[in-house]
Motif scaffolding. Structure first.
Motif, PDB file in Angstrom:
ATOM      1  N   GLN A 253      -7.151   6.397 -11.125  1.00 53.79           N
ATOM      2  CA  GLN A 253      -8.047   7.242 -10.328  1.00 53.79           C
ATOM      3  C   GLN A 253      -7.453   8.638 -10.128  1.00 53.79           C
TER       4      GLN A 253
ATOM      5  N   GLY B 267       0.775  -1.227   0.000  1.00 58.25           N
ATOM      6  CA  GLY B 267       0.000   0.000   0.000  1.00 58.25           C
ATOM      7  C   GLY B 267       0.809   1.280   0.000  1.00 58.25           C
TER       8      GLY B 267
ATOM      9  N   ARG C   2      -1.564  -4.354  -9.645  1.00 54.43           N
ATOM     10  CA  ARG C   2      -2.894  -4.010 -10.144  1.00 54.43           C
ATOM     11  C   ARG C   2      -3.501  -2.879  -9.320  1.00 54.43           C
ATOM     12  N   ARG C   3      -3.267  -2.925  -8.005  1.00 57.15           N
ATOM     13  CA  ARG C   3      -3.778  -1.858  -7.141  1.00 57.15           C
ATOM     14  C   ARG C   3      -3.097  -0.529  -7.473  1.00 57.15           C
TER      15      ARG C   3
ATOM     16  N   ASN D 282      -4.547   0.825 -10.729  1.00 53.57           N
ATOM     17  CA  ASN D 282      -5.871   1.383 -10.448  1.00 53.57           C
ATOM     18  C   ASN D 282      -5.755   2.738  -9.761  1.00 53.57           C
ATOM     19  N   ALA D 283      -4.773   2.860  -8.847  1.00 57.99           N
ATOM     20  CA  ALA D 283      -4.563   4.134  -8.148  1.00 57.99           C
ATOM     21  C   ALA D 283      -4.117   5.219  -9.129  1.00 57.99           C
TER      22      ALA D 283
ATOM     23  N   GLY E 237      -1.026  -8.882  -7.248  1.00 57.03           N
ATOM     24  CA  GLY E 237      -2.147  -7.976  -7.017  1.00 57.03           C
ATOM     25  C   GLY E 237      -1.745  -6.570  -6.651  1.00 57.03           C
ATOM     26  N   GLU E 238      -0.586  -6.411  -6.002  1.00 53.57           N
ATOM     27  CA  GLU E 238      -0.160  -5.076  -5.598  1.00 53.57           C
ATOM     28  C   GLU E 238       0.004  -4.161  -6.810  1.00 53.57           C
TER      29      GLU E 238
ATOM     30  N   ALA F 270       1.041   3.271  -3.499  1.00 47.07           N
ATOM     31  CA  ALA F 270      -0.150   4.084  -3.786  1.00 47.07           C
ATOM     32  C   ALA F 270      -0.176   5.331  -2.907  1.00 47.07           C
TER      33      ALA F 270
ATOM     34  N   ARG G   4      -2.788  -4.457 -16.513  1.00 46.96           N
ATOM     35  CA  ARG G   4      -3.264  -5.170 -15.315  1.00 46.96           C
ATOM     36  C   ARG G   4      -3.558  -6.637 -15.575  1.00 46.96           C
TER      37      ARG G   4
END
Length: 344
Positions: free
Chosen positions: A230, A180, A222-223, A226-227, A219-220, A183, A212
């Protein structure tokens, strides 16, 4: 030997010494009194004197010292640069913020790329006109193409021409091993640049914008993508955001739609090779024409960065061997060494 010729030479040397003595006295006096105008005039006279003596390399170095770090930069502006936010876990700055030094004349790329950069600059210089018609200048632009073809240079040139600081996002600090945190770092960067007027470069953008659906990624990532999506959607800040990649084919397809414009950079063609030679060999005495087909052909298929490195190597060879002229042989030797380096 002709006596009159010898005496003429001695008189010229004596006159030169007198001139140098006068200039040096002016230079030292200007330094002690703080008279910047006299200091500059005396320095320029020394540079011109060295050029007349065919000491072009020394003259070029003196010009870079006199103008390079200060030309077109308001004194004290460097002290006004904002302080970068830091990665909270390790304390690393997330951006490298600097004053740009390279102008549009140094951007030697294809005509289409130059036209696109010109259009971008005009949009920002005349943003009030666009806004009066309900339109906005491009705020997010993707630069893509092979490595060494001018993307990072273009970012600096754009910042220079718009009279803005250049902020390069440090991916080594941005991308964290902590879950995290990448991001969170991205959020810090976007919030920071939104409040300042600067040109922001996300170099190697594919590191945080990769497709992605790539099954090899966890998965990190991909997050993170996505961040990025956004934050780019929500961005309404003062800064111009540029993203550069050598691998546009692996960018997530949704990323492309977030940019207002894209600019492609290609390997230099013959015309750009000649322009690069003209720029990088300015003031260098040589035994060949810059548009010689054999010379230009030797650089075919090379990036601008590779060409610049090769020219620098050839000139160093000439200097270290006390040669008066740069030769085609020097260039070919440097090209051969560059070719061996690329194979490794």
């Amino acid at each position: 030997m002709n006596y009159r010729h010898v005496m003429h030479g001695r008189n010229a040397m004596d006159l030169g010494a007198m001139m140098n003595g006068k200039i040096l006295r002016q230079l030292i006096k200007a330094g002690t009194t703080g008279d910047s105008a006299v200091f500059r005039r005396a320095s320029e006279a020394i540079i011109e004197n060295e050029r007349q003596k065919q000491h072009h390399l020394l003259a070029n170095d003196l010009e870079r010292i006199l103008y390079g770090d200060h030309q077109n930069v308001d004194p004290g502006r460097a002290n006004k640069l904002p302080t970068s936010p830091v990665d909270k876990e390790r304390g690393f700055p997330l951006l490298d913020i600097r004053q740009p030094q390279r102008s549009l004349e140094e951007l030697i790329v294809g005509a289409a790329s130059v036209a696109a950069v010109d259009d971008l600059l005009e949009e920002h210089r005349r943003s009030d006109l666009l806004r009066s018609y309900g339109m906005k200048e491009a705020g997010k632009v993707l630069l893509y193409g092979p490595p060494g073809c001018g993307k990072t240079l273009a970012a600096e040139v754009i910042a220079f021409e718009l009279d803005m600081p250049l902020a390069i996002v440090r991916l080594d600090a941005l991308v964290s091993s902590f879950l995290g945190q990448t991001a969170a770092n991205l959020r810090q960067v976007f919030e920071f640049v939104a409040g300042h007027s600067m040109v922001v470069l996300f170099d190697e953008f594919d590191a945080i914008g990769k497709e992605r659906d790539d099954s090899s990624e966890h998965g990190e990532l991909r997050r993170v993508v996505n961040a990025v999506l956004q934050m780019m959607d929500a961005y309404q800040g003062k800064s111009l955001i540029l993203a550069a990649t050598n691998h546009e084919q692996i960018l997530d397809s949704a990323i492309w739609r977030r940019f207002d414009d894209t600019i492609e950079f290609l390997l230099p063609g013959p015309a750009q090779i000649v322009q690069l030679l003209q720029l990088k060999l300015r003031g260098i005495r040589r035994q060949f024409e810059l548009d010689d087909a054999d010379v230009v052909g030797g650089f075919k298929g090379m990036s601008g960065a590779d060409i610049e490195r090769t020219i620098r190597r050839a000139v160093k060879h000439m200097i270290l061997r006390s040669q008066e002229f740069l030769t085609v042989k020097d260039l070919k030797s440097a090209l051969a060494r560059e070719s061996r380096s690329n194979i490794r």
